[in-house]
Design an enzyme around this catalytic site. Structure first.
Site, mmCIF file in Angstrom:
data_model
loop_
_atom_site.group_PDB
_atom_site.id
_atom_site.type_symbol
_atom_site.label_atom_id
_atom_site.label_comp_id
_atom_site.label_asym_id
_atom_site.label_seq_id
_atom_site.Cartn_x
_atom_site.Cartn_y
_atom_site.Cartn_z
ATOM 1 N N HIS A 203 0.839 -1.209 0.000
ATOM 2 C CA HIS A 203 0.000 0.000 0.000
ATOM 3 C C HIS A 203 0.873 1.258 0.000
ATOM 4 C CE1 HIS A 203 -3.475 2.547 1.298
ATOM 5 N NE2 HIS A 203 -2.482 3.255 1.811
ATOM 6 N N GLU A 204 1.805 1.336 0.938
ATOM 7 C CA GLU A 204 2.619 2.548 1.051
ATOM 8 C C GLU A 204 3.451 2.781 -0.199
ATOM 9 O OE1 GLU A 204 2.064 4.647 3.331
ATOM 10 O OE2 GLU A 204 0.774 3.284 4.480
ATOM 11 N N HIS A 207 1.736 4.607 -2.841
ATOM 12 C CA HIS A 207 1.871 6.061 -2.710
ATOM 13 C C HIS A 207 3.217 6.528 -3.269
ATOM 14 C CE1 HIS A 207 -1.762 6.456 -0.467
ATOM 15 N NE2 HIS A 207 -1.322 5.912 0.644
ATOM 16 N N HIS A 213 -5.270 7.670 -2.225
ATOM 17 C CA HIS A 213 -6.188 6.682 -1.668
ATOM 18 C C HIS A 213 -7.379 6.466 -2.575
ATOM 19 C CE1 HIS A 213 -4.608 7.060 2.703
ATOM 20 N NE2 HIS A 213 -4.063 6.026 2.080
#
Length: 565
Positions: A203-204, A207, A213
């Site tokens: 997930h990170e 980014h 998101h």
């Protein structure tokens, strides 16, 4: 409404950028707070009440990513539901080869495990894009990975165990692209205990590549921690987002070795219920599966066609995951003489089903050696003689239909099953002739007899006014078809050994009926080879002529196959 809520709860709205304008929290008007709460509830898929009710509080107090849910300044506007779920930060890397460096390690796991997890977390994005990643311990790097506690030098302190698990920075110079993990969490690997590092890291690092998101609760890029998932894969929403930034992976991109910590097994715990449960506090939601993820808007009606919006150029392929563990090729019918019972587009390939077997077709109609294979060699205990098959874009799962039953597979294992009525189809529909996900609007369509149904994932049932006749809505397509699949902006409908090519943009057939084997499977040469192999000495041609003819056709077929590779 808001008066009974703590300042900490309201600061959540400010921290994750739900307020419009820079006014301090203590000067916000009640209407501002109510609007912010409504936007938060809408974004998180909660009932929109404008109040910090029990369900909302339970959600916002859960573990999550520390990156804001909205990027940049907010404009004053009423609540607008987004049709496109994924979001982009507006920043991306200008190069395709990136370096990353692990600056330190969590004591929760061996260093070798942490290194492998970070490599695998980046690889899930590399698999879908032209991006490549190289770990470095010397010199400069694009992405720095750091484990830290509380204040750690970037102005965004961690908060101890729970709450914020990690945060990352969008692509750019300096701290841009870096990912920080709260080392007060108990990070684990291949376990339901603690916090799964692979899920958080993937997930990170999304980014770090430029994704913001997503409001799709099934997406990896949704803001809240989703727990350990065996066989973890990106959702369709994640793939669409990352490919909008960087494009698709080239076909000749080398495949990395299988990741040992992402086995091809179902990602849910064995005790998970077979049906999605209704979320507390959200009455009226259907209890059947939502395929694909619900959309907040109904596609516009266009008279005179199958009520489908026009094709959107550049619509990415459905996110793939090819099942593993291929079985030994069984003895079976000849490909060029087969009448296929079902077909689907999956992993960039087309899968064709007949009886207990299937073929995988690469581009240009090439069938790799070793086919047909048994269906059960890749989908354990799957039904045979299926009526239809589709790939679900929301989950990358495969669904088979046989009789009035459907079977959903995650990887090689059965995930759940049900009957057609559970999908909202009428009780008098006993079987499907074909099913497909129409690429232009990503909605399921079911064909039976001379009629078709469109399934509305938002309402959880077949749309009103259905069934509709295939003719004239699907211009040029007959009824009683055998199979269907979408591929690169066209829909292919198979009937017997013929096919029809349906242009999703023109909303009409542009070819057909034509010979599926000859046009798509390159069967002209193969059929010539088969004829040569069947020559008999008693047929007026001596056996030496027959053998020579067989050899010549074999050489032609081999040369044609090599030219197509």
């Amino acid at each position: 409404m808001v008066s009974g809520s703590s300042g900490q709860d309201l600061s959540y709205l400010e921290k994750y950028n739900y307020f419009h304008g820079p006014m301090p929290l203590n000067l916000k008007e009640p209407a501002d707070m109510e609007e912010a709460i409504e936007e938060m509830q809408d974004f998180l898929g909660l009932p929109v009440t404008g109040e910090l009710d029990a369900e909302t509080m339970a959600k916002i107090r859960g573990p999550r990513c520390g990156v804001a849910d909205f990027i940049g300044p907010r404009k004053n506007s009423k609540l607008v539901r987004r049709r496109k779920r994924y979001a982009l930060s507006g920043q991306k890397w200008s190069k395709k080869s990136l370096k990353y460096s692990i600056k330190n390690y969590t004591p929760d796991l061996p260093k070798s495990d942490v290194s492998r997890i970070m490599k695998n977390a980046l690889q899930v994005w590399a698999d879908k894009t032209p991006l490549t990643f190289t770990e470095t311990s010397r010199g400069s790097s694009d992405i720095d990975i750091l484990f830290a506690r509380n204040e750690h030098g970037d102005g965004y302190d961690f908060d101890g165990e729970g709450g914020t698990l990690a945060h990352a920075y969008f692509p750019g110079a300096g701290i841009g692209g870096d990912a920080h993990f709260d080392d007060d969490e108990y990070f684990t690997h291949n376990s339901y205990r603690g916090t799964n590092l692979l899920i958080v890291a993937a997930h990170e690092l999304g980014h770090s590549l430029g994704l913001a998101h997503s409001s799709d609760e099934n997406a990896l890029m949704a803001p809240y921690y989703q727990g350990y998932q065996q066989g973890f894969r990106l959702s369709y929403d994640d793939v669409r987002g990352i490919q909008e930034l960087y494009g698709r992976a080239p076909q000749n991109k080398p495949k990395p070795p299988s990741r040992p910590n992402t086995p091809n097994r179902p990602p849910q715990r064995p005790e998970q219920p077979q049906w999605p449960e209704q979320r507390p506090g959200q009455p009226g939601q259907p209890d059947w599966p939502q395929w694909p993820p619900r959309r907040p808007e109904q596609p516009p009606h266009r008279p005179g066609n199958p009520e489908l919006p026009p094709h959107r150029p550049g619509n990415p392929e459905l996110p793939p995951h090819r099942p593993g563990n291929p079985g030994q090729p069984p003895q079976g019918p000849d490909l060029c003489a087969a009448t296929f019972q079902a077909a689907m587009h999956f992993d960039g390939m087309v899968y064709l089903f007949q009886g207990s077997q299937y073929w995988m077709m690469e581009e240009n109609g090439v069938i790799p050696p070793g086919y047909p294979k048994l269906i059960t060699s890749n989908w354990i205990n799957a039904p045979t003689n299926i009526d239809a098959a589709i790939t679900l874009p929301s989950t990358e799962n495969v669904a088979f239909f046989k009789g009035n039953k459907w079977y959903e597979y995650r990887g090689s294992f059965l995930f759940r099953q049900g009957d057609l009525a559970s999908l909202g189809l009428p009780m008098n529909v006993r079987r499907l002739d074909a099913a497909l996900i129409w690429e232009a609007n990503n909605m399921p369509y079911f064909f039976t007899g001379r009629d078709y149904y469109r399934y509305n994932e938002r309402l959880g049932r077949v749309d009103r006014g259905y069934p509709k006749p295939i003719t004239p809505n699907w211009v040029g397509i007959p009824g009683n078809v055998n199979a269907a699949f979408g591929y690169q902006g066209f829909t292919y409908i198979i009937k017997g050994q013929s096919y029809y090519k349906f242009d999703n943009n023109a909303v009409r057939a542009v070819a057909g009926p034509r010979d599926f084997g000859a046009d798509v499977l390159n069967c002209r040469v193969r059929r010539g080879l088969l004829r040569a192999m069947n020559l008999k000495a008693g047929s007026g041609v001596d056996k030496y002529t027959a053998q020579l003819t067989t050899v010549l056709f074999s050489l032609i077929f081999t040369l044609g196959y090599l030219l197509l590779l």
